[in-house]
Design a protein around this motif. Structure first.
Motif, mmCIF file in Angstrom:
data_model
loop_
_atom_site.group_PDB
_atom_site.id
_atom_site.type_symbol
_atom_site.label_atom_id
_atom_site.label_comp_id
_atom_site.label_asym_id
_atom_site.label_seq_id
_atom_site.Cartn_x
_atom_site.Cartn_y
_atom_site.Cartn_z
ATOM 1 N N PRO A 24 0.813 -1.227 0.000
ATOM 2 C CA PRO A 24 0.000 0.000 0.000
ATOM 3 C C PRO A 24 0.841 1.269 0.000
ATOM 4 N N LEU A 25 1.987 1.223 0.666
ATOM 5 C CA LEU A 25 2.872 2.379 0.729
ATOM 6 C C LEU A 25 3.159 2.945 -0.661
ATOM 7 N N ASN A 26 3.458 2.046 -1.618
ATOM 8 C CA ASN A 26 3.819 2.514 -2.953
ATOM 9 C C ASN A 26 2.667 3.274 -3.599
ATOM 10 N N ILE A 27 1.456 2.799 -3.338
ATOM 11 C CA ILE A 27 0.287 3.452 -3.934
ATOM 12 C C ILE A 27 0.100 4.840 -3.344
ATOM 13 N N ILE A 28 0.152 4.912 -2.046
ATOM 14 C CA ILE A 28 -0.004 6.220 -1.390
ATOM 15 C C ILE A 28 1.054 7.190 -1.877
ATOM 16 N N LYS A 29 2.263 6.676 -1.989
ATOM 17 C CA LYS A 29 3.362 7.530 -2.418
ATOM 18 C C LYS A 29 3.087 8.107 -3.816
ATOM 19 N N GLU A 30 2.704 7.245 -4.741
ATOM 20 C CA GLU A 30 2.441 7.715 -6.109
ATOM 21 C C GLU A 30 1.283 8.713 -6.127
ATOM 22 N N LEU A 31 0.242 8.402 -5.382
ATOM 23 C CA LEU A 31 -0.933 9.280 -5.404
ATOM 24 C C LEU A 31 -0.615 10.637 -4.791
ATOM 25 N N ILE A 32 0.170 10.624 -3.734
ATOM 26 C CA ILE A 32 0.516 11.897 -3.100
ATOM 27 C C ILE A 32 1.427 12.707 -4.002
ATOM 28 N N GLU A 33 2.363 12.036 -4.628
ATOM 29 C CA GLU A 33 3.236 12.757 -5.561
ATOM 30 C C GLU A 33 2.425 13.393 -6.680
ATOM 31 N N ASN A 34 1.458 12.658 -7.185
ATOM 32 C CA ASN A 34 0.608 13.233 -8.239
ATOM 33 C C ASN A 34 -0.165 14.438 -7.717
ATOM 34 N N GLY A 50 -4.666 -0.917 7.138
ATOM 35 C CA GLY A 50 -3.284 -0.725 6.703
ATOM 36 C C GLY A 50 -3.161 -0.360 5.238
ATOM 37 N N GLY A 51 -4.263 0.071 4.653
ATOM 38 C CA GLY A 51 -4.237 0.465 3.246
ATOM 39 C C GLY A 51 -4.534 -0.696 2.299
ATOM 40 N N ILE A 52 -4.602 -1.895 2.841
ATOM 41 C CA ILE A 52 -4.789 -3.071 1.985
ATOM 42 C C ILE A 52 -6.211 -3.088 1.409
ATOM 43 N N LYS A 163 1.557 -7.905 7.795
ATOM 44 C CA LYS A 163 0.355 -7.726 8.614
ATOM 45 C C LYS A 163 -0.179 -6.295 8.452
ATOM 46 N N PRO A 164 -1.498 -6.115 8.480
ATOM 47 C CA PRO A 164 -2.043 -4.745 8.329
ATOM 48 C C PRO A 164 -1.392 -3.765 9.305
ATOM 49 N N ALA A 165 -1.096 -4.224 10.520
ATOM 50 C CA ALA A 165 -0.495 -3.317 11.499
ATOM 51 C C ALA A 165 0.861 -2.818 11.013
ATOM 52 N N THR A 166 1.615 -3.694 10.341
ATOM 53 C CA THR A 166 2.924 -3.301 9.823
ATOM 54 C C THR A 166 2.767 -2.339 8.647
ATOM 55 N N GLU A 167 1.858 -2.671 7.746
ATOM 56 C CA GLU A 167 1.622 -1.789 6.600
ATOM 57 C C GLU A 167 1.160 -0.419 7.089
ATOM 58 N N ARG A 168 0.343 -0.413 8.119
ATOM 59 C CA ARG A 168 -0.168 0.822 8.685
ATOM 60 C C ARG A 168 0.989 1.682 9.195
ATOM 61 N N LEU A 169 1.915 1.023 9.881
ATOM 62 C CA LEU A 169 3.042 1.747 10.452
ATOM 63 C C LEU A 169 3.911 2.393 9.374
ATOM 64 N N VAL A 170 4.198 1.633 8.321
ATOM 65 C CA VAL A 170 5.044 2.227 7.279
ATOM 66 C C VAL A 170 4.302 3.348 6.559
ATOM 67 N N LEU A 171 2.988 3.224 6.445
ATOM 68 C CA LEU A 171 2.203 4.314 5.860
ATOM 69 C C LEU A 171 2.337 5.571 6.703
ATOM 70 N N LEU A 172 2.161 5.399 8.009
ATOM 71 C CA LEU A 172 2.202 6.568 8.888
ATOM 72 C C LEU A 172 3.594 7.196 8.900
ATOM 73 N N GLN A 173 4.616 6.340 8.859
ATOM 74 C CA GLN A 173 5.988 6.870 8.810
ATOM 75 C C GLN A 173 6.196 7.696 7.546
ATOM 76 N N PHE A 174 5.743 7.146 6.447
ATOM 77 C CA PHE A 174 5.904 7.857 5.181
ATOM 78 C C PHE A 174 5.121 9.173 5.190
ATOM 79 N N LEU A 175 3.908 9.123 5.717
ATOM 80 C CA LEU A 175 3.087 10.330 5.719
ATOM 81 C C LEU A 175 3.683 11.403 6.631
ATOM 82 N N THR A 176 4.282 10.976 7.716
ATOM 83 C CA THR A 176 4.985 11.910 8.594
ATOM 84 C C THR A 176 6.106 12.599 7.813
#
Ligand code: ADP
Ligand code: MG
Length: 593
Positions: A24-34, A50-52, A163-176
């Motif tokens: 999910p991180l990659n998707i958020i990243k691309e969408l935010i960049e756009n 977790g974005g899944i 795990k969704p919890a892990t994906e969630r964490l990397v999402l939040l780190q990236f968004l920070t």
């Protein structure tokens, strides 16, 4: 054997998409960049599980024209390639494959209202194919991307999601990370759990990066940062780095942006860390928030499919230069109270602790350093002001010595806790450093002191006798092969001179040069062996913990410390002074509200 067939186009795309989208991180990243590329000022991210299960990114950018909406989702289409030179692009995305890749691995609904349009347009993809496209009513300009069920159609990949919890964490780190790097944007992050929605992160639009740091990382971190500003090689660099006192156990709080894009660059990160030299203990990492700006063709973003890694030009001395720039900022005292200029007034009645007492004199008086120190402490208390407080100009008061280790100091609305030994060590270390070219002043012992060592130790000392001599420790061969004589110690040797203390120091000098030292040597003009000798002389010659120290001595050390290049850590990288702000104290007592 099955027939060889041409792989259908939509499968090729699915395979290719895997390179870009693994989570999910990659998707958020691309969408935010756009969204950022579309000049949005407000971005709202919503995610589920977790974005899944679902990711929505809504922006108020310029939007996609209705007749270009389909095109935007085709492979290798992009509105951003404006010349043949793919480096020469200032926006974040230009590979033109993000949307096409996302469509290949998830269900997508996109609604967008282009700046001059009266209506919005909606397009829906499933199984990599467009399902529908129609006009929709939209009140606000901008784009809303909804991504549902990542890898719903690729079970093999879905299995590899964490795990969704892990994906969630990397999402939040990236968004920070994004919030810090794009402090001019209002970013809101919402997490959806069943029917409930929570705002998990939000950063308002900020003019200043430091304000965003307060929002995102909190006052504690923001309060321990030093500004960095200037040129490194041909790059304009701006941002903040943590003072050596504030470190992390990994690099997760290092935020670097190059030409507007958040990047990872280990060599650059290491170059920044190198500036700290011995002030960084092993496995400690500073907080870094830096922005590098230069021409777009000075750096290559396209070496990595996710564009988070970059390459500087081969002949660009950016790494060495950034070390220097960070060093400059670390040694700048602009931020510190002005007391280092303070003239110290010594109370006439106070008794100074004798500093340069040779062992022979000590024996003659049958007084150890410890006794002197205690005497001075007692004298100080009885003969000066009734309180033990020592006033210095510029609002800088020494309150006393506690636990036979720490000094308490009031300075400019801050409470300082000083590690007396570490501070004195730093002072002595820099004195040796300043004396690299001259011989260090010696205090001659009245009678040479005999020390017994092993043959290997004797060899070490003989081999380096000139270095010892240079730094004040004069040695000569003893009568027996397993002993040497010490004739002098450095003038600023504040320790009791005894067989045990000198012996311990020599043994310490001989210990193998560790990695920590390797690093430390770099910030000094010393060779490895010199560094060993000098850092051990500083440590063993500094006032010891475990004795009471007078306020006069504390003031002297503090005063000398403030003249040091690196006042905030000892030669081994431990802090010398911890500063507690008045607001922090008030916070502890809940007095600030
Ligand atoms: P790239 O960003 O590399 O151009 P993408 O596949 O990410 O490729 O996007 C394709 C095109 O879709 C972009 O060039 C842009 O014109 C348009 N687009 C995508 N997202 C947005 C958005 N949020 N706002 C406006 N336009 C967008
Ligand atoms: Mg893009």
């Amino acid at each position: 054997m099955s027939e060889i067939t041409i792989i259908p186009d939509h499968i090729v795309r699915r395979i290719a998409a895997g390179e870009v989208i693994t989570r999910p991180l990659n998707i958020i990243k691309e969408l935010i960049e756009n969204a950022i590329d579309a000049q949005s000022t407000q971005i709202t991210v919503t995610f589920e599980n977790g974005g899944i299960d679902r990711i929505t990114v809504k922006d108020n950018g310029i939007g996609i024209p209705a007749d270009k909406l389909q095109l935007a989702f085709q492979l290798h289409t992009s509105s951003k390639v404006i010349s043949d030179n793919i480096h020469n692009i200032s926006t974040l995305g230009f590979r033109g494959e993000a949307l096409a890749s996302i469509v290949a691995v998830a269900k997508v609904r996109c609604r967008s209202k282009y700046k001059d349009s009266t209506t919005g347009r909606e397009i829906i993809f499933e199984g990599g194919k467009m399902q529908s496209e129609k006009d929709v009513r939209m009140t606000q300009q901008g784009t809303e991307m909804e991504i549902i069920g990542i890898f719903y159609n690729i079970p093999a990949r879905r299995k590899f999601l964490r795990k969704p919890a892990t994906e969630r964490l990397v999402l939040l780190q990236f968004l920070t990370h994004i919030m810090l790097m794009y402090h001019g944007l209002h970013i809101k992050v919402i997490e959806k759990q069943r029917t409930k929605e929570f705002v998990v992160l939000e950063s308002p639009q900020r003019k200043k990066m430091l304000a965003a740091i307060y929002d995102v990382l909190g006052a504690k971190i923001a309060g321990e940062l030093a500004p960095v500003q200037g040129m490194a090689s041909r790059w304009q660099v701006e941002g903040f780095i943590s003072k050596p006192i504030l470190t992390r156990k990994d690099r997760s709080q290092q935020y670097i942006r190059v030409n507007g894009r958040a990047i990872k660059h280990t060599a650059l990160q290491k170059a920044i860390e190198e500036a700290y030299g011995s002030q960084l203990l092993k496995s400690n990492y500073p907080v870094v928030i830096l922005d590098l700006k230069g021409q777009s063709d000075w750096v290559d973003f396209n070496i990595h499919p996710q564009k988070s890694e970059i390459q500087f030009a081969k002949d660009d001395p950016i790494l060495e230069e950034i070390t220097k720039l960070v060093q400059l900022s670390l040694t700048s005292k602009a931020d510190f109270p002005k007391f280092h200029k303070a003239k110290i007034q010594e109370p006439q009645t106070a008794i100074e602790i004798p500093q340069n007492v040779s062992s022979a004199q000590q024996t003659a008086k049958t007084k150890s350093m410890m006794q002197y120190t205690i005497d001075a402490f007692v004298d100080n208390n009885t003969t000066t002001t009734p309180t033990t407080v020592m006033e210095v100009e510029e609002g800088f008061r020494i309150l006393g010595h506690i636990m036979k280790k720490f000094a308490l100091i009031e300075a400019d609305n801050e409470l300082w806790l000083m590690d007396v030994h570490a501070s004195d060590e730093r002072v002595k270390f820099e004195r040796y450093m300043a004396n690299k070219e001259n011989f260090v002043m010696k205090q001659q012992l009245l009678a040479p002191m005999k020390i017994s060592l092993t043959p290997a130790e004797i060899e070490f000392i003989k081999a380096n006798a000139s270095i010892f001599d240079h730094y004040g420790l004069k040695v000569s061969s003893g009568i027996n092969p397993d002993e040497i004589f010490i004739h002098s110690v450095p003038a600023y040797f504040d320790q009791k001179i005894s067989q045990e203390s000198i012996n311990a120091m020599v043994l310490d000098m001989m210990a193998t040069v560790g990695e920590e030292d390797e690093k430390s040597v770099q910030e000094t003009p010393f060779s490895k062996i010199e560094y060993r000798v000098v850092s051990r002389l500083s440590c063993h010659g500094a006032v010891r913990s475990g004795y009471f120290i007078s306020n006069i001595k504390i003031r002297e050390i503090l005063n000398d410390l403030m003249k040091c290049k690196n006042p905030w850590t000892c030669a081994h990288g431990r802090p010398t002074i911890i500063r507690v702000k008045q607001v922090t104290l008030e916070g502890w007592f809940r007095r600030n509200g």
